[in-house]
Motif scaffolding. Structure first.
Motif, PDB file in Angstrom:
ATOM      1  N   ASP A 147      36.423 -15.953-141.006  1.00 60.12           N
ATOM      2  CA  ASP A 147      35.677 -15.947-142.254  1.00 60.12           C
ATOM      3  C   ASP A 147      35.046 -17.329-142.404  1.00 60.12           C
ATOM      4  N   ALA A 148      33.779 -17.453-141.935  1.00 58.36           N
ATOM      5  CA  ALA A 148      33.121 -18.767-141.846  1.00 58.36           C
ATOM      6  C   ALA A 148      33.992 -19.669-140.964  1.00 58.36           C
ATOM      7  N   ARG A 149      34.398 -20.848-141.455  1.00 54.06           N
ATOM      8  CA  ARG A 149      35.234 -21.739-140.665  1.00 54.06           C
ATOM      9  C   ARG A 149      36.725 -21.447-140.834  1.00 54.06           C
ATOM     10  N   SER A 150      37.042 -20.518-141.702  1.00 50.97           N
ATOM     11  CA  SER A 150      38.431 -20.166-141.966  1.00 50.97           C
ATOM     12  C   SER A 150      38.785 -18.856-141.261  1.00 50.97           C
ATOM     13  N   TRP A 151      40.051 -18.471-141.432  1.00 50.95           N
ATOM     14  CA  TRP A 151      40.535 -17.221-140.863  1.00 50.95           C
ATOM     15  C   TRP A 151      41.200 -16.414-141.967  1.00 50.95           C
ATOM     16  N   ARG A 152      40.987 -15.099-141.917  1.00 52.25           N
ATOM     17  CA  ARG A 152      41.585 -14.217-142.904  1.00 52.25           C
ATOM     18  C   ARG A 152      42.649 -13.356-142.210  1.00 52.25           C
ATOM     19  N   TYR A 153      43.839 -13.415-142.761  1.00 51.39           N
ATOM     20  CA  TYR A 153      44.965 -12.647-142.212  1.00 51.39           C
ATOM     21  C   TYR A 153      45.379 -11.597-143.231  1.00 51.39           C
ATOM     22  N   MET A 154      45.430 -10.335-142.785  1.00 56.74           N
ATOM     23  CA  MET A 154      45.971  -9.280-143.638  1.00 56.74           C
ATOM     24  C   MET A 154      47.424  -9.061-143.255  1.00 56.74           C
ATOM     25  N   ILE A 155      48.291  -9.072-144.269  1.00 57.46           N
ATOM     26  CA  ILE A 155      49.723  -8.931-144.068  1.00 57.46           C
ATOM     27  C   ILE A 155      50.205  -7.654-144.744  1.00 57.46           C
ATOM     28  N   GLU A 156      51.036  -6.894-144.048  1.00 56.64           N
ATOM     29  CA  GLU A 156      51.673  -5.718-144.637  1.00 56.64           C
ATOM     30  C   GLU A 156      53.064  -6.114-145.110  1.00 56.64           C
ATOM     31  N   ALA A 157      53.311  -5.960-146.414  1.00 56.28           N
ATOM     32  CA  ALA A 157      54.593  -6.320-146.996  1.00 56.28           C
ATOM     33  C   ALA A 157      55.480  -5.087-147.131  1.00 56.28           C
ATOM     34  N   PRO A 158      56.792  -5.247-147.089  1.00 52.59           N
ATOM     35  CA  PRO A 158      57.683  -4.107-147.346  1.00 52.59           C
ATOM     36  C   PRO A 158      57.437  -3.560-148.751  1.00 52.59           C
ATOM     37  N   PRO A 159      57.495  -2.254-148.948  1.00 56.35           N
ATOM     38  CA  PRO A 159      57.206  -1.661-150.264  1.00 56.35           C
ATOM     39  C   PRO A 159      58.058  -2.240-151.385  1.00 56.35           C
ATOM     40  N   GLU A 160      59.304  -2.592-151.081  1.00 59.70           N
ATOM     41  CA  GLU A 160      60.199  -3.050-152.146  1.00 59.70           C
ATOM     42  C   GLU A 160      59.830  -4.420-152.713  1.00 59.70           C
ATOM     43  N   ILE A 161      59.003  -5.189-151.993  1.00 60.38           N
ATOM     44  CA  ILE A 161      58.588  -6.485-152.541  1.00 60.38           C
ATOM     45  C   ILE A 161      57.074  -6.564-152.779  1.00 60.38           C
ATOM     46  N   ALA A 162      56.334  -5.541-152.345  1.00 56.83           N
ATOM     47  CA  ALA A 162      54.875  -5.570-152.495  1.00 56.83           C
ATOM     48  C   ALA A 162      54.469  -5.663-153.960  1.00 56.83           C
ATOM     49  N   ARG A 163      55.278  -5.098-154.858  1.00 60.59           N
ATOM     50  CA  ARG A 163      54.909  -5.110-156.280  1.00 60.59           C
ATOM     51  C   ARG A 163      54.916  -6.507-156.884  1.00 60.59           C
ATOM     52  N   TYR A 164      55.553  -7.460-156.214  1.00 60.67           N
ATOM     53  CA  TYR A 164      55.600  -8.831-156.723  1.00 60.67           C
ATOM     54  C   TYR A 164      54.395  -9.662-156.274  1.00 60.67           C
ATOM     55  N   ILE A 165      53.580  -9.123-155.396  1.00 63.68           N
ATOM     56  CA  ILE A 165      52.466  -9.889-154.826  1.00 63.68           C
ATOM     57  C   ILE A 165      51.191  -9.531-155.585  1.00 63.68           C
ATOM     58  N   ALA A 166      50.580 -10.550-156.201  1.00 59.71           N
ATOM     59  CA  ALA A 166      49.454 -10.311-157.096  1.00 59.71           C
ATOM     60  C   ALA A 166      48.215 -11.066-156.643  1.00 59.71           C
ATOM     61  N   HIS A 167      47.063 -10.512-156.977  1.00 64.38           N
ATOM     62  CA  HIS A 167      45.772 -11.140-156.707  1.00 64.38           C
ATOM     63  C   HIS A 167      45.739 -12.549-157.296  1.00 64.38           C
ATOM     64  N   LYS A 168      45.424 -13.540-156.460  1.00 59.72           N
ATOM     65  CA  LYS A 168      45.354 -14.953-156.819  1.00 59.72           C
ATOM     66  C   LYS A 168      46.718 -15.551-157.164  1.00 59.72           C
ATOM     67  N   GLY A 169      47.784 -14.803-156.883  1.00 61.08           N
ATOM     68  CA  GLY A 169      49.123 -15.345-157.050  1.00 61.08           C
ATOM     69  C   GLY A 169      49.554 -16.113-155.819  1.00 61.08           C
ATOM     70  N   SER A 170      50.756 -16.660-155.858  1.00 59.70           N
ATOM     71  CA  SER A 170      51.292 -17.429-154.733  1.00 59.70           C
ATOM     72  C   SER A 170      52.266 -16.585-153.923  1.00 59.70           C
ATOM     73  N   VAL A 171      52.277 -16.824-152.614  1.00 58.66           N
ATOM     74  CA  VAL A 171      53.234 -16.184-151.728  1.00 58.66           C
ATOM     75  C   VAL A 171      53.587 -17.192-150.641  1.00 58.66           C
ATOM     76  N   CYS A 172      54.809 -17.133-150.176  1.00 58.25           N
ATOM     77  CA  CYS A 172      55.250 -18.032-149.104  1.00 58.25           C
ATOM     78  C   CYS A 172      55.413 -17.207-147.826  1.00 58.25           C
ATOM     79  N   ILE A 173      54.682 -17.583-146.778  1.00 60.89           N
ATOM     80  CA  ILE A 173      54.734 -16.873-145.500  1.00 60.89           C
ATOM     81  C   ILE A 173      55.201 -17.848-144.427  1.00 60.89           C
ATOM     82  N   ASN A 174      56.355 -17.560-143.829  1.00 56.09           N
ATOM     83  CA  ASN A 174      56.946 -18.461-142.826  1.00 56.09           C
ATOM     84  C   ASN A 174      57.016 -19.898-143.338  1.00 56.09           C
ATOM     85  N   GLY A 175      57.321 -20.024-144.624  1.00 55.61           N
ATOM     86  CA  GLY A 175      57.482 -21.341-145.217  1.00 55.61           C
ATOM     87  C   GLY A 175      56.213 -21.970-145.733  1.00 55.61           C
ATOM     88  N   ILE A 176      55.072 -21.294-145.610  1.00 50.96           N
ATOM     89  CA  ILE A 176      53.776 -21.860-146.001  1.00 50.96           C
ATOM     90  C   ILE A 176      53.353 -21.290-147.350  1.00 50.96           C
TER      91      ILE A 176
END
Length: 221
Positions: A115-144
């Motif tokens: 995506d231009a100079r960046s990269w876009r990664y789509m992640i599939e989350a387990p259903p039981e925690i997907a409800r906690y992930i919101a547009h423009k919210g924060s998420v930690c992936i592998n510590g990031i």
């Protein structure tokens, strides 16, 4: 507690299997170990580990069978690279968001696109925690600490700038790579507040439980 701002990339140097548990020896790369003490926490790919031995070049930590089962640490091999972050101090800058190092579930990289100079990664989350992930919210992936761009069902995507991709293990991710996910702490507590045994129930005419009375009773007003 951590911030999700990766301080160094480490490498797995040794894995000792002990009655189903693991003892990991991790080379810390450029991570400054001068202020690390016995028993301090170091997030390793987003998993809070306790240093039981350490030098200026490495640390050793025990990993329980439960942690191996519910995170991706069990997939590590000798030579695997890992994201490292020392525990947050109260005087430190909070550059990312508050992260506990307690993994909520394992996701999977579903697609990768430039995506231009960046990269876009789509992640599939387990259903039981997907409800906690919101547009423009924060998420930690592998510590990031990352910002959610879009959400569709159990899928969400994040945009990775060149610096983050170069300074973390993201540059090794491929379609199908499994990753540790930790959702925003506030999302879990908010759900408990709204749906727990002491939650204020909505009336039939008002589908929202967020009312002025509710805010007063909860101490916000």
């Amino acid at each position: 507690m951590f911030t999700g701002i990766i301080q160094a990339q480490g490498q797995i140097k040794r894995i000792d299997v002990r009655n189903g548990d693991w003892r990991l020896s991790v080379a810390v790369g450029s991570l400054d170990m001068s202020d690390v003490g016995m028993g301090d926490s170091i997030a390793t790919n987003g998993v809070c580990l306790t240093a039981v031995e350490f030098t200026s070049t490495h640390f050793v930590a025990d990993v329980s069978a439960e942690t191996l089962k519910v995170t991706t640490l069990g997939q590590l091999k000798i030579g695997s690279k890992v994201n490292l972050e020392k525990a947050l101090r109260l005087q430190d800058r909070l550059g990312g968001h508050l992260v506990s190092g307690h993994v909520d579930g394992v996701g999977r990289v579903k697609s990768i696109s430039q995506d231009a100079r960046s990269w876009r990664y789509m992640i599939e989350a387990p259903p039981e925690i997907a409800r906690y992930i919101a547009h423009k919210g924060s998420v930690c992936i592998n510590g990031i600490s990352l910002t959610v761009n879009q959400v569709s069902g159990c899928d969400f995507d994040v945009n990775i700038v060149p610096h983050t991709r170069a300074e973390t293990t993201i540059n090794e991710w491929q379609v199908g790579t499994k990753v540790n996910l930790e959702v925003d702490l506030l999302a879990r507590y908010l759900e408990r507040l709204l749906t727990g045994p002491y939650a204020v129930q909505a009336s039939e005419d008002d589908k929202s439980v967020i009312t002025k009375d509710y805010l007063v009773q909860s101490g916000y007003l």
